[in-house]
Design an enzyme around this catalytic site. Structure first.
Site, PDB file in Angstrom:
ATOM      1  N   HIS A  50       0.952  -1.403   0.338  1.00  0.00           N
ATOM      2  CA  HIS A  50       0.499   0.080   0.065  1.00  0.00           C
ATOM      3  C   HIS A  50       0.860   1.088   0.127  1.00  0.00           C
ATOM      4  O   HIS A  50       1.867   1.314   0.449  1.00  0.00           O
ATOM      5  CB  HIS A  50      -1.165   0.337   1.489  1.00  0.00           C
ATOM      6  CG  HIS A  50      -1.877  -1.173   1.190  1.00  0.00           C
ATOM      7  ND1 HIS A  50      -3.105  -1.159   1.683  1.00  0.00           N
ATOM      8  CD2 HIS A  50      -1.874  -2.101   0.043  1.00  0.00           C
ATOM      9  CE1 HIS A  50      -3.823  -2.366   1.538  1.00  0.00           C
ATOM     10  NE2 HIS A  50      -3.548  -2.609   0.671  1.00  0.00           N
ATOM     11  N   GLU A  52       1.280   3.689   1.748  1.00  0.00           N
ATOM     12  CA  GLU A  52       2.254   3.175   3.386  1.00  0.00           C
ATOM     13  C   GLU A  52       2.917   3.181   3.326  1.00  0.00           C
ATOM     14  O   GLU A  52       4.781   3.787   3.499  1.00  0.00           O
ATOM     15  CB  GLU A  52       0.872   3.545   4.485  1.00  0.00           C
ATOM     16  CG  GLU A  52      -0.226   4.517   4.886  1.00  0.00           C
ATOM     17  CD  GLU A  52      -1.339   3.600   4.133  1.00  0.00           C
ATOM     18  OE1 GLU A  52      -1.053   3.038   2.519  1.00  0.00           O
ATOM     19  OE2 GLU A  52      -2.752   3.551   4.304  1.00  0.00           O
ATOM     20  N   CYS A  79      -5.732   1.754   5.740  1.00  0.00           N
ATOM     21  CA  CYS A  79      -6.559   0.281   5.886  1.00  0.00           C
ATOM     22  C   CYS A  79      -6.367  -0.467   7.606  1.00  0.00           C
ATOM     23  O   CYS A  79      -5.575  -0.329   8.453  1.00  0.00           O
ATOM     24  CB  CYS A  79      -6.053  -0.649   4.945  1.00  0.00           C
ATOM     25  SG  CYS A  79      -4.061  -1.724   5.103  1.00  0.00           S
ATOM     26  N   CYS A  88      -1.692  -1.113   7.474  1.00  0.00           N
ATOM     27  CA  CYS A  88      -1.213   0.062   7.060  1.00  0.00           C
ATOM     28  C   CYS A  88      -1.571   0.549   8.393  1.00  0.00           C
ATOM     29  O   CYS A  88      -0.269   1.127   9.125  1.00  0.00           O
ATOM     30  CB  CYS A  88      -1.545   0.950   6.516  1.00  0.00           C
ATOM     31  SG  CYS A  88      -1.121  -0.177   4.702  1.00  0.00           S
ATOM     32  N   ALA A 158     -20.307   9.346 -30.001  1.00  0.00           N
ATOM     33  CA  ALA A 158     -19.246  10.376 -31.521  1.00  0.00           C
ATOM     34  C   ALA A 158     -20.841  10.224 -32.246  1.00  0.00           C
ATOM     35  O   ALA A 158     -21.449   9.184 -32.513  1.00  0.00           O
ATOM     36  CB  ALA A 158     -18.590   9.432 -32.005  1.00  0.00           C
ATOM     37  N   ARG A 187      -9.924   3.313 -22.093  1.00  0.00           N
ATOM     38  CA  ARG A 187     -10.475   2.762 -21.513  1.00  0.00           C
ATOM     39  C   ARG A 187      -9.139   1.504 -20.738  1.00  0.00           C
ATOM     40  O   ARG A 187      -9.572   0.935 -20.414  1.00  0.00           O
ATOM     41  CB  ARG A 187     -10.026   1.857 -23.094  1.00  0.00           C
ATOM     42  CG  ARG A 187     -10.886   2.061 -24.237  1.00  0.00           C
ATOM     43  CD  ARG A 187     -10.821   1.101 -25.415  1.00  0.00           C
ATOM     44  NE  ARG A 187     -12.049   1.104 -26.175  1.00  0.00           N
ATOM     45  CZ  ARG A 187     -11.854   0.801 -27.625  1.00  0.00           C
ATOM     46  NH1 ARG A 187     -10.813   0.424 -28.186  1.00  0.00           N
ATOM     47  NH2 ARG A 187     -13.044   1.392 -28.465  1.00  0.00           N
ATOM     48  N   LEU A 207     -12.275  -3.118 -29.343  1.00  0.00           N
ATOM     49  CA  LEU A 207     -12.438  -2.965 -27.787  1.00  0.00           C
ATOM     50  C   LEU A 207     -10.997  -2.784 -26.818  1.00  0.00           C
ATOM     51  O   LEU A 207     -11.236  -3.034 -25.351  1.00  0.00           O
ATOM     52  CB  LEU A 207     -13.564  -3.497 -26.897  1.00  0.00           C
ATOM     53  CG  LEU A 207     -15.215  -3.649 -27.383  1.00  0.00           C
ATOM     54  CD1 LEU A 207     -16.054  -3.957 -26.545  1.00  0.00           C
ATOM     55  CD2 LEU A 207     -15.408  -1.526 -27.598  1.00  0.00           C
ATOM     56  N   ARG A 210      -4.481   0.157 -28.089  1.00  0.00           N
ATOM     57  CA  ARG A 210      -3.685  -0.455 -28.887  1.00  0.00           C
ATOM     58  C   ARG A 210      -3.060   0.830 -29.374  1.00  0.00           C
ATOM     59  O   ARG A 210      -2.056   1.904 -29.687  1.00  0.00           O
ATOM     60  CB  ARG A 210      -4.738  -0.847 -31.043  1.00  0.00           C
ATOM     61  CG  ARG A 210      -5.470  -2.030 -30.299  1.00  0.00           C
ATOM     62  CD  ARG A 210      -5.879  -2.817 -31.742  1.00  0.00           C
ATOM     63  NE  ARG A 210      -6.497  -1.593 -32.081  1.00  0.00           N
ATOM     64  CZ  ARG A 210      -7.558  -1.214 -31.751  1.00  0.00           C
ATOM     65  NH1 ARG A 210      -8.709  -2.265 -30.543  1.00  0.00           N
ATOM     66  NH2 ARG A 210      -8.969  -0.019 -32.536  1.00  0.00           N
ATOM     67  N   GLY A 286     -24.443   0.799 -28.777  1.00  0.00           N
ATOM     68  CA  GLY A 286     -24.720   1.421 -29.432  1.00  0.00           C
ATOM     69  C   GLY A 286     -26.137   2.600 -28.751  1.00  0.00           C
ATOM     70  O   GLY A 286     -26.003   2.312 -27.594  1.00  0.00           O
TER      71      GLY A 286
HETATM   72 ZN   LIG Z   1      -3.142  -0.041   3.731  1.00  0.00          ZN
END
Ligand SMILES: [Zn+2]
Length: 345
Positions: A50, A52, A79, A88, A158, A187, A207, A210, A286
């Site tokens: 993590h 920290e 956490c 942590c 679009a 993406r 999808l 690239r 779509g």
């Molecule tokens: Zn943590």
């Protein structure tokens, strides 16, 4: 220097891992002694240390003795649970920092104030909610996922100047190459990307990412009758694909078929995605699929690419969407409109 400056630095560090930490949040941490940064780090990937811990490990040997007089800044509450790594909050107590400054508290069930409590119970001063909005914004996906029990939803399409998504119902390039790069960047940052059956059949999209370097999002296809042939690009081995359908539940290599009822299917699909720990999803079309999300007010952000010089006259109409853009930008000759669903908070 004040707390805001250092929390800002934490956020900046955290953002370096955008798209790479799922299902974990983005977190940055800075350790400060007498207004000098002696350590900093961020969470790079689930399963790895993590923020920290990375910040603590970055402290030079000759500075280690300064820890008890130092403040540790962290953009998200430390956490409190044993996951892949020990909590942590315990590490902070063990090392005996002088003060802990937190950006946003963690609403996740396993933390939710417990991290802060461990630290205050040990007699260490805690200051929380510094740059809270920015710190929450950093983890908009993580917070939406845990608080609304569904992924963060980004609509994207679009359209031409006269509001069409294709020409004579056949795919057509509407936006320029720069916006294509922008979409591939998106993406790589989001956890998953979803299309309906019609888009998979008509456009045969892969999808994947690239145009830039980056990880592929998990692909999601809604195809109740499994009409999309398995040699289509969405089934390629480049990325994982989840197929919501009404026929079967099964797992085959990189493919996961998940059965879902047609009635209220969107809500059910989002519930299943929650169960699969998917934190964010781009809805890439779509029209039919996008319109369902819009009509059910199931979206957090929308991005529309608009070509102001292209008039198509005939084809698939862009979704009905009457929202006011929060901001607008330009990628060369393509206009980009950003929307935020204000009704959600
Ligand atoms: Zn943590």
């Amino acid at each position: 220097m004040n707390h805001n400056t250092y929390i800002k630095r934490c956020i900046e560090l955290a953002e370096k891992a955008l798209g790479k930490t799922y299902p974990n949040p983005l977190v940055g941490s800075v350790i400060v002694h007498n207004d000098r940064i002696i350590g900093e780090g961020f969470h790079k990937k689930a399963g790895e240390p993590h923020a920290e811990i990375n910040a603590i490990s970055s402290i030079k040997d000759e500075d280690k003795h300064l820890i008890p007089e130092s403040t540790i800044y962290v953009s998200l509450e430390p956490c409190a649970h044993f996951g892949k790594t020990p909590p942590c909050a315990l590490k902070i107590v063990e090392l005996g920092f002088k003060k802990v400054v937190i950006g946003a508290m963690d609403s996740h069930d396993k933390v939710n104030g417990k991290g802060k409590k461990i630290i205050t119970d040990a007699g260490i001063e805690v200051v929380s909610s510094i740059l809270e909005d920015e710190s929450r914004g950093l983890n908009k996906r993580f917070f939406t996922y845990h608080e609304k029990k569904r992924p963060y939803i980004i609509l994207k399409w679009a359209q031409s100047a006269d509001g069409f998504m294709d020409k004579d119902f056949k795919p057509i390039q509407i936006s320029n190459s720069l916006s294509k790069q922008f979409v591939h960047q998106m993406r790589s940052e989001e956890h998953a990307i979803l299309v309906g059956k019609n888009t998979a059949l008509h456009d045969n999209p892969s999808l994947t990412v690239r145009e830039i370097e980056g990880r592929n999002p998990i692909r999601i296809l809604i195809d109740f009758n499994l009409e999309v042939p398995d040699d289509f690009n969405i089934y390629s081995e480049e990325a994982e694909t989840i197929i919501f359908n009404s026929i079967k539940n099964s797992e085959e290599k990189h493919l996961k078929f998940v059965k879902v009822e047609r009635e209220n299917s969107l809500e059910k699909i989002l519930g299943k995605l929650y169960g699969l720990q998917i934190q964010s999803v781009i809805i890439e079309g779509g029209r039919f699929t996008l319109q369902q999300f819009i009509d059910q007010d199931l979206w957090d952000e929308a991005i529309i690419f608009k070509n102001p010089d292209l008039y198509i006259k005939n084809g698939t109409k862009a979704p009905n969407f009457d929202s006011i853009p929060q901001k607008t930008g330009k990628l060369r000759d393509t206009e980009v409109l950003f929307f935020k669903n204000q009704g959600l908070d």
